[in-house]
Design a protein around this motif. Structure first.
Motif, short mmCIF file in Angstrom:
data_model
loop_
_atom_site.label_atom_id
_atom_site.label_comp_id
_atom_site.label_asym_id
_atom_site.label_seq_id
_atom_site.Cartn_x
_atom_site.Cartn_y
_atom_site.Cartn_z
N VAL A 1 1.74 3.75 -13.77
CA VAL A 1 1.32 3.59 -12.38
C VAL A 1 1.51 2.14 -11.98
N ARG A 2 2.17 1.92 -10.86
CA ARG A 2 2.37 0.58 -10.31
C ARG A 2 1.48 0.45 -9.09
N LYS A 3 0.38 -0.29 -9.21
CA LYS A 3 -0.60 -0.33 -8.13
C LYS A 3 -0.93 -1.75 -7.68
N GLU A 4 -0.24 -2.76 -8.21
CA GLU A 4 -0.59 -4.12 -7.83
C GLU A 4 -0.04 -4.45 -6.43
N ASN A 5 -0.84 -5.17 -5.64
CA ASN A 5 -0.30 -5.77 -4.43
C ASN A 5 0.31 -7.12 -4.83
N HIS A 6 0.85 -7.84 -3.85
CA HIS A 6 1.56 -9.07 -4.21
C HIS A 6 0.65 -10.12 -4.80
N GLN A 7 -0.63 -10.18 -4.36
CA GLN A 7 -1.54 -11.18 -4.89
C GLN A 7 -1.90 -10.90 -6.34
N THR A 8 -2.18 -9.63 -6.65
CA THR A 8 -2.50 -9.27 -8.03
C THR A 8 -1.30 -9.50 -8.93
N PHE A 9 -0.12 -9.14 -8.45
CA PHE A 9 1.08 -9.31 -9.26
C PHE A 9 1.33 -10.79 -9.54
N GLU A 10 1.14 -11.65 -8.52
CA GLU A 10 1.31 -13.09 -8.74
C GLU A 10 0.36 -13.61 -9.80
N GLN A 11 -0.89 -13.18 -9.72
CA GLN A 11 -1.89 -13.66 -10.67
C GLN A 11 -1.55 -13.23 -12.09
N LEU A 12 -1.18 -11.96 -12.25
CA LEU A 12 -0.82 -11.47 -13.58
C LEU A 12 0.39 -12.21 -14.13
N THR B 1 9.77 -4.03 -1.10
CA THR B 1 8.77 -4.80 -0.35
C THR B 1 7.66 -3.92 0.19
N ALA B 2 7.95 -2.66 0.46
CA ALA B 2 6.92 -1.75 0.96
C ALA B 2 5.86 -1.52 -0.09
N ASN B 3 6.25 -1.49 -1.37
CA ASN B 3 5.29 -1.27 -2.44
C ASN B 3 4.47 -2.51 -2.74
N LEU B 4 5.09 -3.69 -2.61
CA LEU B 4 4.38 -4.93 -2.89
C LEU B 4 3.45 -5.35 -1.76
N SER B 5 3.70 -4.86 -0.56
CA SER B 5 2.93 -5.26 0.62
C SER B 5 2.98 -6.77 0.80
N VAL B 6 4.18 -7.35 0.68
CA VAL B 6 4.35 -8.79 0.80
C VAL B 6 4.35 -9.18 2.28
N PRO B 7 3.52 -10.14 2.68
CA PRO B 7 3.56 -10.61 4.08
C PRO B 7 4.93 -11.21 4.40
#
Length: 844
Positions: free
Chosen positions: A673-684, A825-831
């Motif tokens: 399951v890929r559920k991270e938004n862009h902020q979570t992904f950056e932190q990880l 980009t739709a999955n990452l929800s990147v501004p």
């Protein structure tokens, strides 16, 4: 200088406790993320079409000469207890009971409603002329159910699952792990060290298995044929998802003709309303719907068995003689051609068997086996025996054999529960279709769609909105244009048999390559079941002109979509590999990359697991500045169902330390399951990079401690290896930190530098610590300056001199699919403020 750094995986994302708290499955959208819009795992894992760079190749040659070869991105996974926890272990008795009801509601709905229409379709081809015909048809149904549903699927095929995942693509991924037959790109040798690979321990049949394995690996034609078989099987599963709801609902609603006087067009209208309701509730998830409809299906099976016993007692218990298979011989001897043409209807008793396997991701093998043997099979046998007993005295009443055999006082309650069961049966194949589409998307054989995960606990339970409404539309077209239960039944048989034959072939390969069992057993399995299914298939194809050709056309269209997507994606990846940037170009540009290095981190998404993507050069020539730290992020899928979180990320350094360029490969299984938004992904990602830098410094320190006896710094750098307590092997092919004391200057040629006296060990340690803190401080400042996503959209166009068919496929069909597939980009929800996109076209 080559891509520096020990090539390894970041074994965990900082604190594992904090990581676990982030990776919580929620009832939200969890569709896959991918790098530039092609969610796929890539073509062949054998060899890349082009080496990464001359320097990287030389480094690997030195490894071969001086010690054991260490693959790129050596695994350095930290073993985390419970990382591969089985979803079905350690559950309470109450939970097991709930799971049993869910199993009924999800897995067995399709096969459970087959008594509604099996005899009706059979006797439409071979009318009853006497009791012997009833016995022969019943015997044929009983042994088809026992051989295909029980022996083949429940006792054999269910065990060929891929870590609890079933379906044609799960079998394909299982085979690809044990033999290099995959045609998916950017696979690495280190992927085989993922703990979930769990390769088979060699057996006495190993020599024969190795010969077949070598033959498969050496033949590109066999690889392509295997992939085409998988695509054909998957297209039939999707076609099955269209015809199953039509068949189940039409047959159930058609029972109204027994209770009241009703026209066929009214039956169609009611069926359409039921189908709309069915697909509308699909979004509520398997667990939620399964626990609601599970008790209803339990009542249905009990009713089926009870009616069967009633009819046996009331009409004729002599139908029990049908367990003697000699009656099948008599049936064919008397009817010959008509009996052969009725085989298509007979197969309908085993429909839903493939759904049991495809829906396995929702439940355990044992729960499915026990539920089938202890409840489903006995009730089905009693249901067919009861109908046959009724027909022994009512030869002419075959149109609605099931509803006509119901006791008068129980008709309406049973009719109601039969319609509920039919709706449940339709869901079984729809959920199986969702699973197959997700698997094929992850493995690069289907355009990426929005995928919603509907369960916190079971990550295999998904819902695909676009596909759900697409299936509804096609089902309505089928019901409105082919309202005859006989024609729909023939289409049903075509779709079901197509999947069954592909499964038989793939399981045969699993038996040879993975189970490594006796060849006589393998030949018996393949001969019996493939021969049986080909016989059924020949009967159904004879009647394909009745209207069931529509489902064949639909399956062919789905197959072409999958094949074109795979072909275009593979061609695009190979082109990117051939046109990737040379390391010499980066050396000539220097640490500033020929432009201004602005503060911040740039995450450049690409599909290459090795080398510098050509799109990066396009960024350098297009933008006035690039970020002070660049990370090439490659999100790729490997042929396993799940990659443990502790083995998810791989890091390595690109160029010298002063360049501040890294590569990160994030590996996912087709069930993850890929559920991270862009902020979570950056932190990880940044936590992982920081841990990588610390671990790299530790390895350099270990190397410098034993440096005194080295005859050659270069030879020493590439011959040292480190074996961790858990058995992981790490390369210590990393130059000493003293070479990078001045991070503002990059030495392009080591031979031009002046020799300096060796510093003391203490001085080395101090310098290493200072350099480490300096780099970590640089990373933190870059993070504070912001993270920007650099997305390169690489398109492909056929060359002018290409063949017309290639131009048609690439420039129109593949371009259309790519344009309408889901973007990363739709999955990452990147501004939009954090996003830079650059397009690039490759001529192929």
């Amino acid at each position: 200088m080559t891509e520096e750094g020990s090539e390894r995986e970041n074994g965990g994302l900082g604190s594992m406790d904090s990581m676990e708290s982030r990776w919580v499955y929620q009832d939200e959208e969890g569709s896959e993320i991918d790098n530039d819009g092609d969610g796929r795992g890539g073509v062949d894992g054998d060899e890349s079409p082009q080496r990464d760079s001359e320097d990287e190749d030389n480094a690997e040659q030195r490894l071969i000469r001086t010690g054991p070869r260490i693959d790129s991105f050596d695994v350095e996974a930290l073993e985390v207890p419970g990382a591969q926890r089985n979803d079905f272990e350690d559950i309470s008795l109450g939970r097991r009971i709930i799971l049993a009801f869910q199993t009924l509601g999800v897995v067995f709905g399709d096969v459970g409603t087959s008594p509604l229409y099996t005899f009706s379709v059979m006797f439409s081809k071979a009318p009853v002329t006497g009791n012997e015909d009833v016995l022969g048809a019943l015997s044929l149904v009983l042994y088809t159910l026992l051989l295909i549903s029980l022996v083949k699927y429940v006792l054999i095929v269910l065990w060929a699952n891929d870590d609890g995942e079933g379906g044609t693509f799960a079998l394909y991924s299982l085979i690809c792990r044990h033999a290099k037959v995959s045609l998916l790109p950017n696979q690495l040798p280190s992927d085989a060290r993922i703990s979930s690979f769990r390769l088979k321990v060699p057996s006495a049949e190993l020599e024969r298995s190795l010969k077949i394995k070598e033959r498969l690996e050496a033949s590109l034609t066999l690889k392509r044929l295997l992939l085409m078989l998988v695509l054909a099987g998957t297209s039939m599963v999707i076609a099955d998802g269209v015809v199953t709801p039509a068949m189940s609902v039409i047959s159930a609603v058609g029972g109204l003709k027994v209770g009241v006087s009703i026209e066929q067009e009214h039956v169609v209208m009611i069926s359409v309303a039921f189908l709309i309701i069915l697909f509308s509730v699909q979004k509520y998830g398997t667990s939620k719907v399964g626990i609601v409809v599970g008790p209803a299906l339990f009542i249905w099976f009990c009713s089926l068995g009870g009616i069967g016993i009633y009819n046996l007692v009331k009409y004729d218990t002599s139908v029990l003689r049908a367990f003697n298979p000699i009656h099948i011989y008599y049936f064919f001897k008397r009817n010959s051609t008509k009996a052969w043409s009725s085989l298509g209807g007979c197969l309908l008793c085993a429909t839903g068997s493939e759904a049991m396997f495809a829906d396995l991701c929702y439940f355990s093998v044992r729960s499915v086996q026990l539920t089938f043997v202890l409840l489903v099979l006995p009730c089905l046998l009693l249901g067919y025996l009861g109908q046959a007993a009724y027909l022994m005295e009512n030869h002419a009443d075959t149109t609605q054999a099931f509803f006509s055999s119901i006791p008068t006082g129980a008709f309406w309650p049973v009719f109601l529960i039969a319609n509920v069961a039919a709706l449940i049966a339709s869901r079984a194949m729809t959920t199986a279709t969702f699973s197959c589409i997700k698997q094929s998307t992850a493995l690069g054989c289907f355009p990426r769609l929005k995928i919603i995960h509907t369960s916190r606990k079971f990550m295999g339970q998904i819902y695909i909105p676009v596909m759900n409404w697409f299936l509804l539309a096609l089902t309505l077209v089928l019901v409105c244009n082919i309202s005859s239960i006989y024609e729909i039944g023939n289409a049903y048989g075509i779709a079901e048999l197509g999947v069954m034959m592909m499964t038989t072939i793939l399981v045969t390969l699993v038996m040879i390559l993975i189970w490594q069992i006796n060849i006589i057993t393998v030949l018996c399995f393949a001969t019996i079941f493939l021969g049986l299914e080909l016989t059924f298939f020949s009967s159904i194809l004879w009647s394909v002109g009745d209207g069931s050709w529509i489902i064949l056309v639909f399956a062919i269209v789905i197959f072409l979509i999958m094949y074109i997507w795979n072909y275009g994606s593979k061609l695009k990846y190979e082109t990117e590999v051939k046109q990737k940037m040379s390391m010499d170009v980066l050396r000539e540009l220097g640490p500033e990359l020929g432009t201004v290095r602005a503060p911040g981190i740039g995450l450049l998404y690409n599909e290459l697991a090795k080398g510098v993507p050509a799109i990066f050069g396009h960024f350098l020539t297009t933008l006035p500045a690039v970020h002070s730290m660049i990370i090439f992020v490659c999100i790729k899928y490997v042929p396993v169902s799940v990659v443990p979180q502790s083995e998810r990320f791989l890091f390595r350094r690109v160029c010298a330390k002063s360049y501040h360029i890294f590569r990160c490969v994030a590996r996912y299984g087709y069930k993850d399951v890929r559920k991270e938004n862009h902020q979570t992904f950056e932190q990880l990602l940044i936590e992982s990079l920081e841990k990588f830098i610390r671990r790299e410094a530790q390895e350099r320190s270990l190397e410098s401690d034993g440096d005194e006896d080295s005859d050659s710094e270069e030879e020493h750098a590439f011959s040292r290896i480190l074996i961790a307590p858990n058995g992981s092997v790490y390369s210590l092919g990393v130059p000493l930190l003293t070479e990078f004391k001045d991070t503002s200057k990059f030495i392009s040629d080591a031979s031009t530098s002046e020799e300096k006296p060796e510093p003391s060990t203490d001085q080395n340690t101090v310098d290493a610590e200072q350099s480490l803190e300096k780099e970590l401080s640089f990373l933190r400042k870059a993070k504070e300056s912001g993270v920007v996503y650099l997305l390169g959209h690489g398109d492909i166009r056929a060359r002018k001199e290409s063949w017309f068919i290639k131009k048609l496929v690439i420039n129109y069909f593949y371009a259309f699919l790519r344009k309408n597939s889901r973007r990363g980009t739709a999955n990452l929800s990147v501004p939009h403020s954090h996003l830079i996109q650059v397009g690039m076209t490759y001529m192929v």
